[in-house]
Write an enzyme that holds these catalytic residues in place. Structure first.
Site, PDB file in Angstrom:
ATOM      1  N   TYR A  57       0.855  -1.190   0.000  1.00 42.15           N
ATOM      2  CA  TYR A  57       0.000   0.000   0.000  1.00 42.15           C
ATOM      3  C   TYR A  57       0.889   1.238   0.000  1.00 42.15           C
ATOM      4  O   TYR A  57       1.386   1.685   1.026  1.00 42.15           O
ATOM      5  CB  TYR A  57      -0.943   0.021   1.208  1.00 42.15           C
ATOM      6  CG  TYR A  57      -1.909  -1.147   1.290  1.00 42.15           C
ATOM      7  CD1 TYR A  57      -2.227  -1.923   0.175  1.00 42.15           C
ATOM      8  CD2 TYR A  57      -2.516  -1.478   2.502  1.00 42.15           C
ATOM      9  CE1 TYR A  57      -3.104  -2.991   0.268  1.00 42.15           C
ATOM     10  CE2 TYR A  57      -3.406  -2.541   2.598  1.00 42.15           C
ATOM     11  CZ  TYR A  57      -3.677  -3.295   1.488  1.00 42.15           C
ATOM     12  OH  TYR A  57      -4.556  -4.349   1.583  1.00 42.15           O
ATOM     13  N   SER A 204     -12.881  -5.247   1.782  1.00 37.16           N
ATOM     14  CA  SER A 204     -13.924  -4.563   0.990  1.00 37.16           C
ATOM     15  C   SER A 204     -15.326  -4.952   1.463  1.00 37.16           C
ATOM     16  O   SER A 204     -16.199  -5.290   0.644  1.00 37.16           O
ATOM     17  CB  SER A 204     -13.747  -4.842  -0.503  1.00 37.16           C
ATOM     18  OG  SER A 204     -12.457  -4.473  -0.943  1.00 37.16           O
ATOM     19  N   LEU A 206     -17.652  -3.149   2.431  1.00 32.64           N
ATOM     20  CA  LEU A 206     -18.665  -2.195   1.950  1.00 32.64           C
ATOM     21  C   LEU A 206     -18.731  -2.224   0.421  1.00 32.64           C
ATOM     22  O   LEU A 206     -19.234  -1.278  -0.197  1.00 32.64           O
ATOM     23  CB  LEU A 206     -18.332  -0.775   2.437  1.00 32.64           C
ATOM     24  CG  LEU A 206     -18.277  -0.616   3.956  1.00 32.64           C
ATOM     25  CD1 LEU A 206     -17.702   0.753   4.338  1.00 32.64           C
ATOM     26  CD2 LEU A 206     -19.664  -0.798   4.567  1.00 32.64           C
ATOM     27  N   GLY A 209     -17.146   0.627  -1.270  1.00 29.97           N
ATOM     28  CA  GLY A 209     -17.910   1.867  -1.172  1.00 29.97           C
ATOM     29  C   GLY A 209     -19.287   1.800  -1.808  1.00 29.97           C
ATOM     30  O   GLY A 209     -20.190   2.541  -1.435  1.00 29.97           O
ATOM     31  N   PHE A 210     -19.477   0.868  -2.739  1.00 32.71           N
ATOM     32  CA  PHE A 210     -20.732   0.869  -3.497  1.00 32.71           C
ATOM     33  C   PHE A 210     -21.957   0.543  -2.642  1.00 32.71           C
ATOM     34  O   PHE A 210     -23.033   1.123  -2.817  1.00 32.71           O
ATOM     35  CB  PHE A 210     -20.639  -0.134  -4.659  1.00 32.71           C
ATOM     36  CG  PHE A 210     -21.785   0.006  -5.620  1.00 32.71           C
ATOM     37  CD1 PHE A 210     -21.768   0.997  -6.592  1.00 32.71           C
ATOM     38  CD2 PHE A 210     -22.896  -0.817  -5.534  1.00 32.71           C
ATOM     39  CE1 PHE A 210     -22.837   1.167  -7.460  1.00 32.71           C
ATOM     40  CE2 PHE A 210     -23.968  -0.656  -6.395  1.00 32.71           C
ATOM     41  CZ  PHE A 210     -23.939   0.329  -7.365  1.00 32.71           C
TER      42      PHE A 210
END
Ligand SMILES: NC(=O)c1ccc[n+]([C@@H]2O[C@H](COP(=O)([O-])OP(=O)(O)OC[C@H]3O[C@@H](n4cnc5c(N)ncnc54)[C@H](OP(=O)(O)O)[C@@H]3O)[C@@H](O)[C@H]2O)c1
Length: 329
Positions: A57, A204, A206, A209-210
């Protein structure tokens, strides 16, 4: 915040962790260091003790931020990082590299950047087809014996790999994508984790984000936003997937909650050994997400969510083909 155990042998962690990747990498905007440090400390103030980063990252910059942020409460934090991409002098070169000598170099670098002398949970980020998993597990076992690492984890590993690794060095946690719109781990991975007593850390959670309802077909994705390469995030598929989030919003409203809270609470309701790691760069959303631990979904709520999912299957692949090739079958 309530604690959960990562499997039979793993550490106790807050029932929600914090995914720190998006502060430095993957989602376009890079959060300024002081702001990112404040966000991570705010998470700790909310009761979060489990922090997720990786060498790749940045590369490296996210570990720098996480190390600086958690320094004042290092002994209270469970710090997870990952090796396995081919990072050379701070740059990501193509392919993977889990050769034992490279793992050691990666870990020495992570320890420095994280300002610590031990990593709580060290994951192999992707299974390297060129290095037997037994060699990888053996290298981590040596690091555990030296006190540099406490627990071993795997990310996006298949069932057979998990078993082989676990036979050499017990695996505390597997981290793979899992959410309302990516449930594949339920079929082949969950039974193995349950049998071997291994925890599961959904990334992920969420839906990048969607699932929060904050994205539509009109949302502009920057070029350096990883989602611009993901088929599920093409404008066409974002449009096609709107009915799913609109229905989740309606369910959330009926519970006095938000769709993000429904998405996280649904994951927590699946198994007691699951600890999701949502990411955000905003303190208001951090608090909203932490609120999910107090939301209790009834059998009726879970059935209503199941009906919404059955009626609205996600459109578009979760990874582009080149990225999918890095996933262990
Ligand atoms: N092992 C692996 O290969 C792997 C792969 C990917 C990720 N991960 C780890 O998993 C963590 C979480 O995954 P992720 O960041 O990909 O996805 P995620 O947690 O599903 O979603 C993060 C996205 O959701 C947005 N968001 C968060 N809370 C929100 C809310 N309440 N309302 C509206 N939008 C919200 C964030 O935007 P804002 O910042 O604008 O809030 C961000 O764009 C990462 O940080 C990383 O540590 C691991």
């Amino acid at each position: 915040m309530e604690k959960r155990y990562l499997g039979k042998s793993g550490p106790a962690v807050s029932s929600l962790g914090l995914g720190c990747m998006g502060l430095s990498f993957g989602y376009g905007r890079v959060t300024e260091k002081a702001e990112a440090v404040a966000l991570i400390r705010a998470a700790y103030d909310e009761g979060v003790t489990f922090f997720d980063t990786a060498e790749v990252y940045g590369p490296w910059t996210n570990e720098d931020v996480v190390g600086a942020a958690i320094a004042p409460f290092r002994d209270k934090a469970v710090l997870a990082t990952k090796f396995g991409f081919n990072i050379v002098d701070g740059r990501q070169e193509p392919g993977l590299n889990s050769r034992p000598e490279h793992i050691r170099i990666a870990v020495e670098g992570s320890l420095k950047r994280l300002q610590t002398d031990y990593i709580d949970l060290l994951y192999q980020h992707r299974v390297d087809p060129n290095v037997p998993i037994e060699d990888v597990a053996g290298a981590v076992k040596d690091l555990i014996a030296e006190g540099k690492v406490k627990y071993f984890g795997l990310s996006e590993a298949g069932a057979a790999t998990i078993r082989r690794a676990h036979a050499v060095q017990p695996v505390a946690a597997v981290q793979s994508e899992y959410s309302l719109w990516w449930r594949e781990p339920e079929t082949k991975i969950f039974p193995v984790l349950e049998e071997l007593g291994i925890g599961f850390v959904p990334f992920s959670p969420l839906g990048k984000g969607f699932l929060t309802g904050a994205m539509t077909a009109a949302t502009r994705l920057e070029k350096n936003d990883f989602r611009s390469t993901v088929p599920r995030f093409s404008a066409e598929n974002r449009q096609a997937n709107q009915p799913l989030v609109r229905r989740l919003e309606a369910l959330a409203a009926a519970k006095g909650a938000t769709p993000a809270q429904i998405a996280l609470s649904w994951i927590l309701a699946q198994k007691p050994w699951i600890v999701p790691i949502p990411g955000t760069s905003k303190q208001s959303r951090l608090r909203e997400n932490c609120g999910a631990v107090k939301l209790r979904l009834t059998e009726q709520d879970l059935a209503a969510i199941a009906a919404v999912l059955a009626a609205n299957p996600a459109q578009g692949a979760r990874y582009a083909e080149a990225q999918q090739r890095l996933i262990d079958g």
